[in-house]
Design a protein around this motif. Structure first.
Motif, PDB file in Angstrom:
ATOM      1  N   LYS A 341       0.544  -1.103   0.452  1.00 54.43           N
ATOM      2  CA  LYS A 341      -0.160   0.297  -0.422  1.00 54.43           C
ATOM      3  C   LYS A 341       1.077   1.264  -0.034  1.00 54.43           C
ATOM      4  O   LYS A 341       1.145   1.425   0.447  1.00 54.43           O
ATOM      5  CB  LYS A 341      -0.474   0.040   1.150  1.00 54.43           C
ATOM      6  N   ILE A 342       0.006   2.530  -1.441  1.00 55.09           N
ATOM      7  CA  ILE A 342       1.222   3.341  -1.321  1.00 55.09           C
ATOM      8  C   ILE A 342       0.137   4.953  -0.296  1.00 55.09           C
ATOM      9  O   ILE A 342      -0.995   4.399  -1.661  1.00 55.09           O
ATOM     10  CB  ILE A 342       2.387   3.486  -2.305  1.00 55.09           C
ATOM     11  N   SER A 343       0.989   5.402   0.079  1.00 54.61           N
ATOM     12  CA  SER A 343      -0.097   6.222   0.069  1.00 54.61           C
ATOM     13  C   SER A 343       0.366   8.009   0.434  1.00 54.61           C
ATOM     14  O   SER A 343       1.729   7.664   0.676  1.00 54.61           O
ATOM     15  CB  SER A 343      -0.642   6.230   1.734  1.00 54.61           C
ATOM     16  N   VAL A 344       0.075   8.825  -0.166  1.00 56.94           N
ATOM     17  CA  VAL A 344       0.947  10.397   0.359  1.00 56.94           C
ATOM     18  C   VAL A 344       0.110  11.210   0.960  1.00 56.94           C
ATOM     19  O   VAL A 344      -0.979  10.616   1.401  1.00 56.94           O
ATOM     20  CB  VAL A 344       0.481  10.897  -1.126  1.00 56.94           C
ATOM     21  N   VAL A 345       0.632  11.963   1.958  1.00 55.92           N
ATOM     22  CA  VAL A 345      -0.301  12.476   2.866  1.00 55.92           C
ATOM     23  C   VAL A 345      -0.126  13.520   2.583  1.00 55.92           C
ATOM     24  O   VAL A 345       1.486  14.121   2.390  1.00 55.92           O
ATOM     25  CB  VAL A 345       0.466  11.732   4.298  1.00 55.92           C
ATOM     26  N   GLY A 346      -1.337  14.794   2.948  1.00 56.15           N
ATOM     27  CA  GLY A 346      -0.874  16.281   3.280  1.00 56.15           C
ATOM     28  C   GLY A 346      -1.838  17.130   3.170  1.00 56.15           C
ATOM     29  O   GLY A 346      -2.975  17.211   3.106  1.00 56.15           O
ATOM     30  N   LEU A 347      -1.178  17.935   4.433  1.00 56.28           N
ATOM     31  CA  LEU A 347      -2.853  18.822   4.742  1.00 56.28           C
ATOM     32  C   LEU A 347      -3.275  19.663   4.099  1.00 56.28           C
ATOM     33  O   LEU A 347      -4.443  19.752   4.129  1.00 56.28           O
ATOM     34  CB  LEU A 347      -2.853  19.988   6.163  1.00 56.28           C
ATOM     35  N   ARG A 350      -6.602  18.933   1.729  1.00 54.89           N
ATOM     36  CA  ARG A 350      -8.063  19.508   2.012  1.00 54.89           C
ATOM     37  C   ARG A 350      -8.571  20.232   0.745  1.00 54.89           C
ATOM     38  O   ARG A 350      -9.841  19.944   1.035  1.00 54.89           O
ATOM     39  CB  ARG A 350      -7.827  19.610   3.659  1.00 54.89           C
ATOM     40  N   SER A 351      -7.565  21.550   0.639  1.00 50.43           N
ATOM     41  CA  SER A 351      -8.368  22.250  -0.133  1.00 50.43           C
ATOM     42  C   SER A 351      -8.037  22.135  -1.401  1.00 50.43           C
ATOM     43  O   SER A 351      -8.451  23.256  -2.370  1.00 50.43           O
ATOM     44  CB  SER A 351      -8.248  23.656   0.312  1.00 50.43           C
ATOM     45  N   HIS A 352      -7.744  21.021  -2.342  1.00 52.90           N
ATOM     46  CA  HIS A 352      -6.892  20.905  -3.241  1.00 52.90           C
ATOM     47  C   HIS A 352      -7.230  19.969  -4.178  1.00 52.90           C
ATOM     48  O   HIS A 352      -7.549  18.450  -3.411  1.00 52.90           O
ATOM     49  CB  HIS A 352      -5.251  21.091  -3.359  1.00 52.90           C
ATOM     50  N   ALA A 353      -7.776  20.016  -5.686  1.00 57.02           N
ATOM     51  CA  ALA A 353      -7.973  18.944  -5.375  1.00 57.02           C
ATOM     52  C   ALA A 353      -7.295  18.511  -6.987  1.00 57.02           C
ATOM     53  O   ALA A 353      -6.202  19.110  -7.454  1.00 57.02           O
ATOM     54  CB  ALA A 353      -9.086  19.130  -7.077  1.00 57.02           C
ATOM     55  N   GLY A 354      -7.375  16.635  -7.354  1.00 56.24           N
ATOM     56  CA  GLY A 354      -6.375  17.072  -8.740  1.00 56.24           C
ATOM     57  C   GLY A 354      -4.968  16.187  -8.147  1.00 56.24           C
ATOM     58  O   GLY A 354      -4.299  15.537  -9.085  1.00 56.24           O
ATOM     59  N   VAL A 355      -4.969  15.981  -6.738  1.00 49.35           N
ATOM     60  CA  VAL A 355      -3.782  15.034  -6.273  1.00 49.35           C
ATOM     61  C   VAL A 355      -3.818  13.321  -7.135  1.00 49.35           C
ATOM     62  O   VAL A 355      -2.651  12.887  -7.357  1.00 49.35           O
ATOM     63  CB  VAL A 355      -3.277  15.360  -4.480  1.00 49.35           C
ATOM     64  N   ALA A 356      -5.207  13.079  -7.103  1.00 50.56           N
ATOM     65  CA  ALA A 356      -5.211  11.585  -6.893  1.00 50.56           C
ATOM     66  C   ALA A 356      -4.997  11.212  -8.670  1.00 50.56           C
ATOM     67  O   ALA A 356      -4.143  10.436  -9.005  1.00 50.56           O
ATOM     68  CB  ALA A 356      -6.988  11.273  -6.638  1.00 50.56           C
ATOM     69  N   ALA A 357      -5.384  12.616  -9.485  1.00 52.61           N
ATOM     70  CA  ALA A 357      -5.364  12.287 -10.645  1.00 52.61           C
ATOM     71  C   ALA A 357      -3.803  12.372 -11.198  1.00 52.61           C
ATOM     72  O   ALA A 357      -3.281  11.203 -12.125  1.00 52.61           O
ATOM     73  CB  ALA A 357      -6.459  13.326 -11.639  1.00 52.61           C
ATOM     74  N   GLU A 377      -9.503  12.935   4.129  1.00 54.01           N
ATOM     75  CA  GLU A 377      -9.638  13.768   3.834  1.00 54.01           C
ATOM     76  C   GLU A 377      -8.057  14.519   2.853  1.00 54.01           C
ATOM     77  O   GLU A 377      -7.485  15.279   2.775  1.00 54.01           O
ATOM     78  CB  GLU A 377     -10.094  14.897   5.408  1.00 54.01           C
ATOM     79  N   ILE A 378      -6.933  14.298   3.996  1.00 55.65           N
ATOM     80  CA  ILE A 378      -5.434  14.319   3.773  1.00 55.65           C
ATOM     81  C   ILE A 378      -4.448  13.312   2.539  1.00 55.65           C
ATOM     82  O   ILE A 378      -3.682  13.212   3.046  1.00 55.65           O
ATOM     83  CB  ILE A 378      -4.939  14.902   5.262  1.00 55.65           C
ATOM     84  N   LYS A 379      -5.328  12.086   3.250  1.00 55.25           N
ATOM     85  CA  LYS A 379      -4.464  10.768   1.999  1.00 55.25           C
ATOM     86  C   LYS A 379      -5.027  10.471   0.773  1.00 55.25           C
ATOM     87  O   LYS A 379      -5.835  10.623   0.902  1.00 55.25           O
ATOM     88  CB  LYS A 379      -3.788  10.204   3.503  1.00 55.25           C
TER      89      LYS A 379
END
Ligand code: ADP
Ligand code: ASP
Ligand code: MG
Length: 411
Positions: A341-347, A350-357, A377-379
């Protein structure tokens, strides 16, 4: 003059020279007039060796006896550190979990701390001695020895710091602090000066073993000033702190990898109310923690249910759901222990779209197939074939942490 809890991990007490170096560092703090409580792990590799003895002897060793064996490593280290301190002329006393006492529930191998009696520890340090406490272990209300789960000495240290109201809890380990990802996997990882409790909670639960998750929960709940630093140098380390306004400016603050999970799928489960409870109820009753769950409602009234569990619990979970699958009329069960399982985390997520894409794009470019996805919310976490772990961490770190999301022009 402060009350300090210092925790030393396995590598930091990995041989007698390192035990002496730990004693020197403790002695320096004590000589400055501080009251010092030291929490120690087993010497590096020792807990694994002890657990292997139990499992080589029996395929299903009694959990109670496994804890008696696993806790022995810490008993040796506290004795060694106390001897090394006394050799430096520092009054010191070792304490096992039950002597503090560190009271836990009765769930062997993953016991949770219920209460720590601070009076004896405070009496020792107020009398001028250094208290050297065995991490990882406690005692339940029936007097059984328990252990707190792998990496549990971090939790012992923070819980003790909370109980005695220490001015600081310092976690001494084999890296200089908390990095944007595991520096052993990704040389480009950068040390963080500060990280929020919530980000650290996510990273810890997602595989960054630098702190055990329960330790971060304690630190957050009781406001324990918590610092992770190296036992080999005097670099300042990383502070784990309450959220500060500027922290949201950073979109992705860390990447974590977890390779100790397994995936189980129930095939063609009838899509009826109550079946999820039938599947997950018996697993929960066995104290197996389920992580990601995916269920697709299908058109013909059947659905596949896939979930992940700790790899150590895989065989038990598989046996349980195989029985359930028969009862509820699922057509079969399959499983895979070769996942990561690989995860990215950051506060800032919460307010930005597009990280998943962006994350999916980067993985697609490397030809890495995504098997499961989950977000909070943050990962964002994904499950992939374990053989791509290091590659995925490096490319995601490069694209989301090093380059900074949004700064790159679209390709
Ligand atoms: P200790 O024995 O001192 O408790 P651990 O091995 O439990 O040490 O934890 C320290 C290790 O955590 C480091 O050696 C490093 O490989 C790993 N680690 C994973 N993720 C991170 C991260 N984000 N920052 C720092 N270390 C990390
Ligand atoms: N010695 C235990 C382990 O290896 C506890 C710890 O190191 O924190 O898991
Ligand atoms: Mg550890």
């Amino acid at each position: 003059m402060a009350l300090i809890v210092q925790k030393y991990g396995g590598t930091s007490v990995g041989n007698l020279n390192r035990v002496r170096a730990v004693a020197e560092r403790v002695a320096a703090a004590w000589r400055q007039g501080n009251r010092v409580i030291v929490v120690v792990s087993a010497m590096a590799g020792e807990t694994n060796r002890l657990l292997k003895l139990a499992h080589d002897l029996s395929p299903h060793p009694s959990p109670r006896e496994v804890d008696v064996i696993a806790a022995a490593g810490e008993q040796v280290s506290v004795g060694l550190v106390a001897i090394a301190l006394k050799d430096l002329g520092i009054p010191a006393r070792s304490l096992l979990g039950f002597q503090v006492p560190v009271e836990t529930d009765g769930v062997f191998q993953k016991a949770r701390i219920k209460r720590i009696d601070a009076s004896k520890l405070l009496g020792i340090v107020e009398g001028g001695e250094v208290a050297v406490v065995a991490g990882f272990q406690g005692v339940d209300r029936w007097g059984n020895l328990t252990t707190l789960g792998r990496g549990g000495s971090d939790t012992s240290a923070v819980a003790i710091a909370a109980a005695v109201k220490a001015d600081v809890c310092e976690i001494y380990t084999d890296v200089d602090g908390i990095y944007t990802t595991d520096p052993r996997i990704c040389p480009a990882a950068r040390k963080l000066e500060r990280i929020s409790f919530d980000e650290m909670l996510e990273l810890a639960s997602l595989g960054a073993k630098v702190l055990q998750i329960r330790s971060v929960e304690f630190a957050k709940r009781y406001g324990v000033p918590l610092c992770v630093r190296s036992s080999f140098n005097d670099e300042p380390g990383t502070w784990v702190v309450a959220e500060e306004p500027s922290m949201e400016d950073v979109l992705v603050s860390g990447v974590a990898a977890e390779q100790n999970e397994a995936k189980i799928t129930l095939h063609r489960v009838p899509d009826r109310p109550g079946l999820a409870a039938r599947i997950f109820g018996p697993i929960a009753r066995e104290h197996i923690v389920v992580d990601m769950i995916i269920q697709n409602a299908s058109e013909d009234g059947f659905t596949d249910v896939t979930f992940t569990v700790p790899r150590a619990d895989h065989a038990r979970a598989l046996a349980i759901v195989s029985d359930v699958a028969r009862d509820i009329g699922a057509t079969g069960v399959s499983s895979d222990t070769n996942i990561a399982k690989i995860s990215v985390v950051g506060l800032g997520m919460r307010s930005h779209a597009g990280v998943a894409a962006r994350m999916f794009e980067v993985l697609a470019r490397e030809g890495i197939n995504i098997q499961m996805i989950s977000t909070s919310e943050i990962k964002i976490s994904i499950v992939i074939d374990a053989k791509y772990t290091e590659l995925a961490v490096r490319v995601l770190h490069a694209a989301l942490v090093e380059q900074g999301f949004g700064e790159e022009t679209p390709s």
